[in-house]
Design an enzyme around this catalytic site. Structure first.
Site, short mmCIF file in Angstrom:
data_model
loop_
_atom_site.label_atom_id
_atom_site.label_comp_id
_atom_site.label_asym_id
_atom_site.label_seq_id
_atom_site.Cartn_x
_atom_site.Cartn_y
_atom_site.Cartn_z
CB SER A 1 -23.43 -5.16 30.54
OG SER A 1 -23.47 -5.84 30.49
CE1 TYR B 1 -18.62 -3.89 30.91
CE2 TYR B 1 -19.43 -6.08 30.94
CZ TYR B 1 -19.48 -4.57 30.42
OH TYR B 1 -20.35 -4.32 29.92
P1 NAD Z 1 -15.25 1.27 23.67
O1 NAD Z 1 -14.52 0.65 24.33
O2 NAD Z 1 -15.59 1.22 22.39
O3 NAD Z 1 -16.16 2.62 24.65
C1 NAD Z 1 -15.83 3.54 25.74
C2 NAD Z 1 -15.71 4.06 26.00
O4 NAD Z 1 -15.85 4.97 27.37
C3 NAD Z 1 -14.52 4.66 25.35
O5 NAD Z 1 -14.63 5.36 24.03
C4 NAD Z 1 -13.14 4.46 26.02
O6 NAD Z 1 -11.99 5.88 26.33
C5 NAD Z 1 -14.44 4.93 26.78
N1 NAD Z 1 -13.82 5.34 28.94
C6 NAD Z 1 -12.94 4.65 29.35
N2 NAD Z 1 -12.43 5.13 30.16
C7 NAD Z 1 -13.25 5.76 30.63
C8 NAD Z 1 -12.83 7.06 31.46
N3 NAD Z 1 -12.03 6.53 32.82
N4 NAD Z 1 -13.27 8.43 31.30
C9 NAD Z 1 -14.11 8.53 30.74
N5 NAD Z 1 -14.09 7.60 29.03
C10 NAD Z 1 -13.44 6.13 29.48
O7 NAD Z 1 -16.84 0.26 24.00
P2 NAD Z 1 -18.46 0.15 23.67
O8 NAD Z 1 -18.48 -1.04 23.42
O9 NAD Z 1 -18.66 1.46 23.11
O10 NAD Z 1 -18.87 0.68 25.39
C11 NAD Z 1 -20.15 2.03 25.86
C12 NAD Z 1 -20.46 0.95 27.34
O11 NAD Z 1 -21.30 0.36 26.79
C13 NAD Z 1 -19.52 0.27 28.47
O12 NAD Z 1 -20.15 1.25 29.32
C14 NAD Z 1 -20.33 -0.78 27.96
O13 NAD Z 1 -20.11 -1.65 29.44
C15 NAD Z 1 -21.20 -0.73 27.31
N6 NAD Z 1 -21.51 -1.94 27.27
C16 NAD Z 1 -21.09 -2.60 25.81
C17 NAD Z 1 -21.23 -3.86 25.43
C18 NAD Z 1 -21.21 -4.32 23.59
O14 NAD Z 1 -21.43 -5.08 23.43
N7 NAD Z 1 -20.32 -3.52 22.79
C19 NAD Z 1 -22.40 -4.90 25.61
C20 NAD Z 1 -22.99 -4.55 27.01
C21 NAD Z 1 -22.04 -2.90 27.81
#
Ligand code: NAD
Length: 271
Positions: A156, A169
């Protein structure tokens, strides 16, 4: 579906954790469109995972859903076993699963801290360790890829930008940065490539309150010089590149995909 003869990941096996929604689902679809057979990992939403699998199959790709909590070692081991029983091996791991449990620092419970570190950091360690074992065992198969395996960690912009109210986080993503670099240093000798993607603000369920109303989106855009909120396909394209031989000499880096969020836009008008 793309022309199968030009697919960059043809025949390779990819595991994408947390692929039942958001970035993970976008990455799974992007890898599948390039010919990878994809394992769609999910923790609780079979419906979400099945939706990702169905979309991949509808586009002519191959995918299965496997349930596992990435912070649970026994479940991770059984997921890898099921993947090997189905597809035989692994070529690409995308360590994507993650979540937020936000609280003011002084109010943050140990449970909120441990849950976020357990999934966002320990989960990446467990999956990377299992993938690395198989990459080392199998070695390079030239008709699949120049590398013995590729690990992509979803970090991130908060591996760089401190984040008040989200210290668990930010600490987890700062940890991912040095986990990734240290694994990269240790595994290069086996021709295993390890890199991270650091998304900025991408439209997914994790942050929907930050973009779902026009007022919220306007506020968010003040942080993004390129003046649009990212889409999951932006991260999918980055993951395809890092997984493919096009990036064969790219190792141990964080690819920031953020529309310029890390350019400190607050300093644009002289600070
Ligand atoms: P999201 O909530 O849609 O996806 C997260 C996924 O992780 C979900 O499908 C959830 O079910 C899964 N998950 C949670 N706990 C879990 C576990 N114990 N075992 C297996 N799966 C699990 O959110 P996202 O934005 O798609 O996030 C995905 C990744 O991207 C994360 O690591 C997040 O930190 C990172 N990220 C997202 C953003 C953003 O702006 N959306 C920015 C920076 C980083």
């Amino acid at each position: 579906m793309e022309n199968k003869t030009t697919q960059k990941l043809k025949g390779q096996v990819a595991l994408v954790t947390g692929a039942s929604s958001g970035i993970g689902a976008g990455v799974a679809k992007a890898l599948a469109a390039e010919g990878a057979k994809v394992v769609v990992n999910y923790a609780s939403s079979l419906k979400g995972a099945q939706h990702t699998v169905d979309e991949i199959k509808a586009a002519g790709g191959e995918a299965i859903a496997i349930k596992a909590d990435v912070s649970n070692e026994a479940e991770v081991l059984s997921m890898f076993k099921e993947m090997y029983d189905t597809f035989g091996t692994i070529d690409i791991l995308v360590n994507n699963a993650g979540l937020q449990k936000d609280a003011k620092f002084v109010d943050m419970t140990l449970d909120e801290w441990n849950t976020v570190l357990g999934i966002n950091l320990t989960g990446q360690f467990l999956c990377a360790r299992e993938a690395a074992k198989e990459f080392i065992r199998r070695g390079v198969v030239p008709e699949r890829s120049k590398a013995a395996g590729k690990i992509i960690c979803m970090s991130s912009v908060h591996e760089i930008i401190p984040w008040a109210g989200h210290v668990n986080y930010a600490a987890s993503k700062g940890g991912v940065m040095l986990l990734m670099k240290s694994i990269a240093q240790e595994l290069a000798q086996y021709k295993i490539r390890v890199n991270s993607i650091a998304p900025g603000a991408i439209k997914t369920p994790i942050n929907n309150e930050a973009w779902e109303t026009p007022e919220a989106e306007k506020k968010l855009l003040k942080l993004i010089p390129y003046n649009r909120v990212g889409e999951t396909s932006d991260i999918g394209a980055a993951a395809v590149w890092l997984a493919s031989d096009e990036s064969d000499y790219v190792h141990g880096i964080t690819l920031i995909v953020d529309g310029g969020m890390t350019l400190y836009p607050g300093f644009q008008d002289n600070g």
